[in-house]
Design an enzyme around this catalytic site. Structure first.
Site, PDB file in Angstrom:
ATOM      1  N   LYS A  28       0.846  -1.203   0.000  1.00 42.60           N
ATOM      2  CA  LYS A  28       0.000   0.000   0.000  1.00 42.60           C
ATOM      3  C   LYS A  28       0.876   1.244   0.000  1.00 42.60           C
ATOM      4  O   LYS A  28       1.932   1.276   0.653  1.00 42.60           O
ATOM      5  CB  LYS A  28      -0.909  -0.027   1.240  1.00 42.60           C
ATOM      6  CG  LYS A  28      -1.950   1.095   1.280  1.00 42.60           C
ATOM      7  CD  LYS A  28      -2.859   0.952   2.498  1.00 42.60           C
ATOM      8  CE  LYS A  28      -3.945   2.009   2.546  1.00 42.60           C
ATOM      9  NZ  LYS A  28      -4.819   1.870   3.740  1.00 42.60           N
ATOM     10  N   SER A 103      -9.735   1.804   2.715  1.00 43.07           N
ATOM     11  CA  SER A 103      -8.896   2.567   1.815  1.00 43.07           C
ATOM     12  C   SER A 103      -7.860   1.737   1.067  1.00 43.07           C
ATOM     13  O   SER A 103      -7.287   2.216   0.088  1.00 43.07           O
ATOM     14  CB  SER A 103      -8.198   3.685   2.593  1.00 43.07           C
ATOM     15  OG  SER A 103      -7.317   3.142   3.556  1.00 43.07           O
ATOM     16  N   SER A 127      -9.869  -0.456   6.866  1.00 41.92           N
ATOM     17  CA  SER A 127      -9.292  -0.327   5.523  1.00 41.92           C
ATOM     18  C   SER A 127      -8.626  -1.568   4.955  1.00 41.92           C
ATOM     19  O   SER A 127      -8.295  -1.595   3.768  1.00 41.92           O
ATOM     20  CB  SER A 127      -8.300   0.833   5.483  1.00 41.92           C
ATOM     21  OG  SER A 127      -9.026   2.022   5.354  1.00 41.92           O
TER      22      SER A 127
END
Ligand code: GLN
Length: 426
Positions: A28, A103, A127
């Site tokens: 990420k 996210s 997330s």
């Protein structure tokens, strides 16, 4: 690539040998990678190249993993759909035309589309679990303190953990084994061995739920979408047929979780994001004789709408005169939620609920309605407030073919229990 799962595709090779040799692990884009730009999905950091690796990245590379790139995400982790990214939205490979969740939507989409074997996400209020559920893959939010946050760009540091996303529970557990464990550079990490357990997570994925006591918090099921609840109940029946014992439990204070979470998360964000002023970090606002104007310009240009909204609300909630009214109340609610979870877990080995109360939204549907987006986090945020571990595993699909996730929550450092329970399903 086709789903816009990556912001930067750049390969970093790890050691020749190790438990992850021959496997790709997408990272990420809020996790620092030395020499590879790390944008947090923000125009503010479009050109930021970290001079060091996050601890988890060091551990991946030592374990032989190859990093194929940095994945798309909601700006600074603020969102539930990956649509607040400054680099455009990611599409859900498991549900075309729909969001992948957020996210960490890029990480889940990369795994679901086979563009990476495994991925790392971060979970402040859901997330990792939300995109895992929406994309039909597995995601684990570890106990607070199990995994180092050194090198993770902070959004709300008292809530967040880095964790694995993978096609199966066993693969997620293998990745967790590599990244878990104390770190001298993060004083909030704890040694699982001092908390009555060990790091043999993959071995726990044996699918054996015979005699396992599964509590179902009714407060996290009532009010969820009908198709989601139906799929969730079928998966519970599946666990029961394998010998698990299912009973209802109550955690009434979770009805305050979303409001408490957003006050605390925005408060911490307003402080953590102060460093992006164009001088210490971020795009320069130029200088024409007044530093305040220069900072304001950098932040005006660098941050997107959702990030600005949260900095403003967080600053407001923390300001003198309002602190007791909002922040202190939210901390009281957090303590209450934590206590009720502990009580529920004294009557059950794990707690099961739908991960998300709704199926994946259509792209473009939720951006204009922040409140509805915040409410979608009803089942995931309580777990971060309570610092507990949770896994999301595919529970099946709705009649329209949309993926549904089952969330399993365990006691602190009870990763093995949720891995065992989850492995009976995926
Ligand atoms: N959707 C939640 C938020 O916007 C959770 C995000 C996260 O876990 N980073 O804050």
């Amino acid at each position: 690539m086709s789903h816009n799962a990556y912001i930067t595709e750049e390969t970093v090779e790890g050691a020749d040998e190790g438990p992850l040799a021959g496997r790709t692990v997408a990272v990420k884009d809020n996790i620092s990678t030395e020499g590879v730009r790390t944008t947090c999905g923000s125009a503010m950091l479009a050109d930021y190249v970290p001079p060091y690796d996050a601890t988890v990245v060091e551990r991946l590379l030592d374990a032989g993993a190859t990093i194929p790139g940095k994945t798309n995400m909601d700006e600074f982790g603020m969102g539930t759909t990956t649509e607040t990214s400054a680099f455009g939205p990611t599409e859900n490979p498991a549900a075309p035309g729909r969001v992948p969740g957020g996210s960490s939507g890029g990480s889940a989409a990369a795994v679901a589309a086979g563009e990476a074997d495994l991925a790392l996400g971060s979970d402040t209020g859901g997330s990792i679990r939300c995109p895992a559920a929406f994309c039909g893959v597995v995601g684990i939010k570890p106990t607070y303190g199990l995994v180092s946050r050194y090198g993770l760009v902070a959004y709300a540091n008292s809530l967040e953990q880095i964790g694995p996303i993978a096609p199966t529970v066993e693969a997620a557990a293998e990745l967790l084994e590599v990244i878990a464990g104390p770190d001298d550079r993060d004083a909030t990490t704890r040694d699982a061995r001092e908390n009555g357990t060990d790091y043999e997570f993959a071995a726990a994925a044996d699918g054996d739920v015979d005699g396992l006591d599964v509590g179902v918090p009714t407060d996290l099921v009532d009010g969820a979408d009908e198709g989601v609840v139906e799929t969730f109940r079928d998966a519970l029946d599946d666990l029961e047929s394998r010998g698990a014992e299912i009973h209802e439990v109550e955690i009434p204070s979770v009805c305050h979780a979303v409001e408490a979470y957003y006050v605390i998360a925005m408060g911490e964000a307003s402080s953590n994001l102060a460093r992006f002023d164009g001088v210490r970090y971020g795009v320069s606002g130029g200088f024409e004789g007044n530093w305040n104007e220069s900072f304001a310009r950098a932040r005006e240009e660098g941050f997107g709408e959702e990030v600005k909204r949260r900095i403003l609300l967080g600053t407001y909630a923390l300001s003198a005169g309002y602190h007791d009214k909002y922040y202190k109340k939210a901390q009281d609610a957090r303590a209450c939620i934590k206590q009720e979870f502990d009580e529920a877990l004294s009557e059950a080995d794990v707690l099961a609920s739908p991960t998300m109360s709704v199926p994946p939204m259509e792209m473009g549907e939720s951006l204009s309605d922040p409140m509805t987006m915040y409410l979608a986090d009803a089942n995931t945020t309580p777990v971060n407030l309570a610092n507990l571990p949770a896994i999301s595993v595919p529970a099946g699909e709705t009649e329209d073919g949309l993926p549904v996730g089952m969330q399993l929550v365990g006691p602190a450092f009870g990763e093995k229990a949720i891995i065992r329970a989850g492995s009976a399903l995926a």
